[in-house]
Design a protein around this motif. Structure first.
Motif, PDB file in Angstrom:
ATOM      1  N   TYR A  38       0.883  -1.056  -0.187  1.00 46.77           N
ATOM      2  CA  TYR A  38       0.173  -0.012  -0.377  1.00 46.77           C
ATOM      3  C   TYR A  38       1.153   1.272   0.083  1.00 46.77           C
ATOM      4  N   THR A  39       0.706   2.150  -0.156  1.00 48.30           N
ATOM      5  CA  THR A  39       0.821   3.132  -0.401  1.00 48.30           C
ATOM      6  C   THR A  39       1.018   4.400   0.894  1.00 48.30           C
ATOM      7  N   ASN A  40       1.712   5.136   0.766  1.00 44.35           N
ATOM      8  CA  ASN A  40       1.312   6.276   2.000  1.00 44.35           C
ATOM      9  C   ASN A  40       0.644   7.343   1.612  1.00 44.35           C
ATOM     10  N   SER A  41       0.093   7.541   1.443  1.00 42.53           N
ATOM     11  CA  SER A  41      -1.520   8.233   0.531  1.00 42.53           C
ATOM     12  C   SER A  41      -2.621   7.158   1.578  1.00 42.53           C
ATOM     13  N   LEU A  42      -2.668   5.751   1.210  1.00 41.63           N
ATOM     14  CA  LEU A  42      -3.436   4.975   1.598  1.00 41.63           C
ATOM     15  C   LEU A  42      -3.238   4.966   3.217  1.00 41.63           C
ATOM     16  N   ALA A  43      -1.925   5.115   3.662  1.00 38.87           N
ATOM     17  CA  ALA A  43      -1.907   4.607   4.958  1.00 38.87           C
ATOM     18  C   ALA A  43      -2.256   5.758   5.688  1.00 38.87           C
ATOM     19  N   ARG A  44      -1.926   6.930   5.105  1.00 33.57           N
ATOM     20  CA  ARG A  44      -2.954   8.137   5.450  1.00 33.57           C
ATOM     21  C   ARG A  44      -4.226   8.243   5.371  1.00 33.57           C
ATOM     22  N   PHE A  45      -4.533   7.572   4.589  1.00 33.22           N
ATOM     23  CA  PHE A  45      -6.184   7.788   4.582  1.00 33.22           C
ATOM     24  C   PHE A  45      -7.229   6.883   5.641  1.00 33.22           C
ATOM     25  N   VAL A  46      -6.099   5.602   5.726  1.00 28.18           N
ATOM     26  CA  VAL A  46      -6.796   4.748   6.522  1.00 28.18           C
ATOM     27  C   VAL A  46      -6.908   5.130   8.126  1.00 28.18           C
ATOM     28  N   CYS A  47      -5.453   5.688   8.362  1.00 30.84           N
ATOM     29  CA  CYS A  47      -5.646   6.064   9.799  1.00 30.84           C
ATOM     30  C   CYS A  47      -5.851   7.666   9.917  1.00 30.84           C
ATOM     31  N   LEU A  68      -9.787   7.549   9.208  1.00 31.26           N
ATOM     32  CA  LEU A  68     -11.013   7.166   8.959  1.00 31.26           C
ATOM     33  C   LEU A  68     -10.912   6.733  10.277  1.00 31.26           C
ATOM     34  N   SER A  69      -9.253   5.380  10.804  1.00 34.60           N
ATOM     35  CA  SER A  69      -9.598   5.064  11.422  1.00 34.60           C
ATOM     36  C   SER A  69     -10.257   5.830  13.324  1.00 34.60           C
ATOM     37  N   ARG A  70     -10.381   7.097  12.938  1.00 31.57           N
ATOM     38  CA  ARG A  70     -10.519   8.281  13.890  1.00 31.57           C
ATOM     39  C   ARG A  70     -12.309   8.396  13.930  1.00 31.57           C
ATOM     40  N   TRP A  71     -12.472   7.835  13.209  1.00 36.52           N
ATOM     41  CA  TRP A  71     -14.380   7.706  13.390  1.00 36.52           C
ATOM     42  C   TRP A  71     -14.870   6.678  13.388  1.00 36.52           C
ATOM     43  N   MET A  72     -14.320   5.364  12.741  1.00 37.13           N
ATOM     44  CA  MET A  72     -14.781   4.027  12.629  1.00 37.13           C
ATOM     45  C   MET A  72     -13.853   2.990  12.707  1.00 37.13           C
ATOM     46  N   THR A  73     -14.543   2.114  13.180  1.00 39.00           N
ATOM     47  CA  THR A  73     -13.607   0.881  13.085  1.00 39.00           C
ATOM     48  C   THR A  73     -12.740   0.016  12.414  1.00 39.00           C
ATOM     49  N   LEU A  74     -11.490  -0.677  12.897  1.00 41.95           N
ATOM     50  CA  LEU A  74     -11.807  -0.981  11.757  1.00 41.95           C
ATOM     51  C   LEU A  74     -11.619  -1.287  11.037  1.00 41.95           C
ATOM     52  N   ASN A  75     -13.483  -2.395  11.316  1.00 45.87           N
ATOM     53  CA  ASN A  75     -13.842  -3.261  10.210  1.00 45.87           C
ATOM     54  C   ASN A  75     -14.604  -2.788   9.132  1.00 45.87           C
ATOM     55  N   VAL A 119     -13.301   0.294   8.059  1.00 41.49           N
ATOM     56  CA  VAL A 119     -12.229   0.361   7.211  1.00 41.49           C
ATOM     57  C   VAL A 119     -11.672  -0.661   6.707  1.00 41.49           C
ATOM     58  N   ALA A 120     -11.570  -1.417   6.344  1.00 43.14           N
ATOM     59  CA  ALA A 120     -11.061  -2.520   6.119  1.00 43.14           C
ATOM     60  C   ALA A 120     -12.493  -2.375   5.380  1.00 43.14           C
ATOM     61  N   ALA A 121     -13.884  -2.782   5.452  1.00 44.36           N
ATOM     62  CA  ALA A 121     -14.830  -2.768   3.805  1.00 44.36           C
ATOM     63  C   ALA A 121     -14.539  -1.426   3.253  1.00 44.36           C
ATOM     64  N   VAL A 122     -14.863  -0.086   3.813  1.00 42.31           N
ATOM     65  CA  VAL A 122     -14.703   0.909   3.174  1.00 42.31           C
ATOM     66  C   VAL A 122     -13.326   1.009   1.728  1.00 42.31           C
ATOM     67  N   THR A 123     -11.565   0.616   2.061  1.00 43.95           N
ATOM     68  CA  THR A 123     -10.685   0.321   1.642  1.00 43.95           C
ATOM     69  C   THR A 123     -10.489  -1.128   1.490  1.00 43.95           C
ATOM     70  N   HIS A 124     -11.000  -2.260   1.311  1.00 40.04           N
ATOM     71  CA  HIS A 124     -10.516  -3.341   0.417  1.00 40.04           C
ATOM     72  C   HIS A 124      -9.546  -3.452   1.055  1.00 40.04           C
ATOM     73  N   LEU A 125      -8.917  -3.521   1.770  1.00 35.00           N
ATOM     74  CA  LEU A 125      -7.912  -3.982   2.752  1.00 35.00           C
ATOM     75  C   LEU A 125      -8.354  -4.977   3.302  1.00 35.00           C
ATOM     76  N   SER A 126      -7.162  -5.744   4.274  1.00 31.41           N
ATOM     77  CA  SER A 126      -7.656  -6.856   5.515  1.00 31.41           C
ATOM     78  C   SER A 126      -7.608  -5.854   6.348  1.00 31.41           C
ATOM     79  N   TRP A 127      -8.410  -7.024   7.732  1.00 33.39           N
ATOM     80  CA  TRP A 127      -8.572  -6.534   8.758  1.00 33.39           C
ATOM     81  C   TRP A 127      -6.976  -6.435   9.679  1.00 33.39           C
TER      82      TRP A 127
END
Length: 321
Positions: free
Chosen positions: A18-27, A29-36, A38-46
């Motif tokens: 994954y790229t740095n920009s995707l990592a920033r996006f995930v972080c 989202l994690s302030r508002w959402m659960t990890l599950n 975030v995984a569903a939105v980004t199509h990444l694994s938990w």
């Protein structure tokens, strides 16, 4: 000149898909959402989402600046069914958790106090309850800081003494087949202004038929007025006058409370020089409980502690796992 093909690309971390920009996006989202979520939105694994968030938290909170810390609050919270506790230290000015450690008492604070000394922090006051484990550790680890006993815990102690008296009177009442103390436990612990209108009659009846309970209740209400005093000297006169009244009442529970208040008088009166309390930390404890409940618990304790360090920047009351 031949370029070094082993050089890392500027847009992705090492050995990551994954790229740095995707990592920033995930972080973010994690302030508002659960990890599950975030995984569903980004199509990444938990596991990938957790790794990204955990790495980001570890990078940002591996070293928390302590040089400008002045006012602290210390308390513990329960983390499991087996009676396990963790100690939390909060910066009362920034609202940020500065230290989390297993257990409660001096051992849980030693490393943090060493970090404060190395950072040359000029801590002026620390708010805590009247647990000897904490205030003795503060006096030893931060000898220049003043200990301020939280007024909420003092009133809580007074309520516990009243509840002990109520139970003793209740046993006597049951022997005499009298039921006027039934259902008054929480009414006695409330402030007089918070008693519901439809319950005032029951409270007054219980006080009218129990002189010791009535005396203890009104002593507790008078004690609450101490924190309305306008100066250290006035509060000191009020405190010792109240202790004399409590001793003169002849009620065992109130005499015990008066002795405790006299022993801890300096820490109680320090509030009038440093008006701080553990109130903000109690609010943080509620957030911690919500954080645990929303995540259904944490198996990774390191990740849990990192989430606690970031709790002050949460966008909502609970940020999940």
């Amino acid at each position: 000149m031949r370029q070094d093909v082993r050089r890392l690309p500027p847009f992705a971390p090492a050995y990551a898909h994954y790229t740095n920009s995707l990592a920033r996006f995930v972080c973010t989202l994690s302030r508002w959402m659960t990890l599950n979520e975030v995984a569903a939105v980004t199509h990444l694994s938990w596991d990938t989402v957790k790794q990204i968030v955990k790495s980001d938290l570890a990078r940002r909170y591996s070293h928390i600046p302590l040089k400008h810390v002045r006012y602290l609050a210390v308390d513990e919270f329960h983390v499991g069914r087996k009676g396990k506790f963790m100690t939390v230290v909060l910066d009362l000015e920034s609202g940020q958790i500065l230290h989390v450690a297993k257990g409660r008492g001096a051992a849980a604070l030693q490393k943090f106090f060493r970090r404060l000394r190395l950072a040359r922090a000029k801590v002026q006051a620390v708010a805590c309850d009247m647990s000897a484990a904490y205030w003795s550790a503060i006096l030893k680890g931060l000898p220049k800081a003043k200990v301020v006993f939280d007024h909420f815990h003092i009133i809580k102690l007074a309520n516990e003494k009243i509840d002990d008296l109520r139970r003793a009177l209740q046993r006597e009442a049951e022997m005499l087949d009298r039921r006027y103390l039934k259902g008054t436990r929480y009414l006695l612990m409330m402030g007089a202004e918070n008693v519901p209108d439809h319950k005032r009659a029951a409270l007054q009846e219980a006080l009218r038929f129990n002189e010791p309970l009535s005396m203890a209740y009104y002593l507790k209400e008078e004690l609450r007025e101490m924190w309305q005093q306008t100066s250290y000297a006035a509060a000191k006169r009020w405190l010792f006058a109240w202790c004399e009244q409590a001793v003169e009442s002849g009620i065992t529970q109130m005499i015990s409370l008066a002795k405790t208040m006299r022993v801890h008088a300096s820490g109680i009166l320090n509030y009038f020089r440093f008006p701080i309390s553990t109130g903000p930390l109690e609010g943080i404890n509620n957030k911690i409980k919500t954080l645990k409940r929303k995540a259904y618990g944490y198996r990774d304790q390191t990740f849990f502690i990192l989430k606690l360090y970031s709790l002050h920047e949460s966008k909502f009351v609970f940020t999940g796992c």
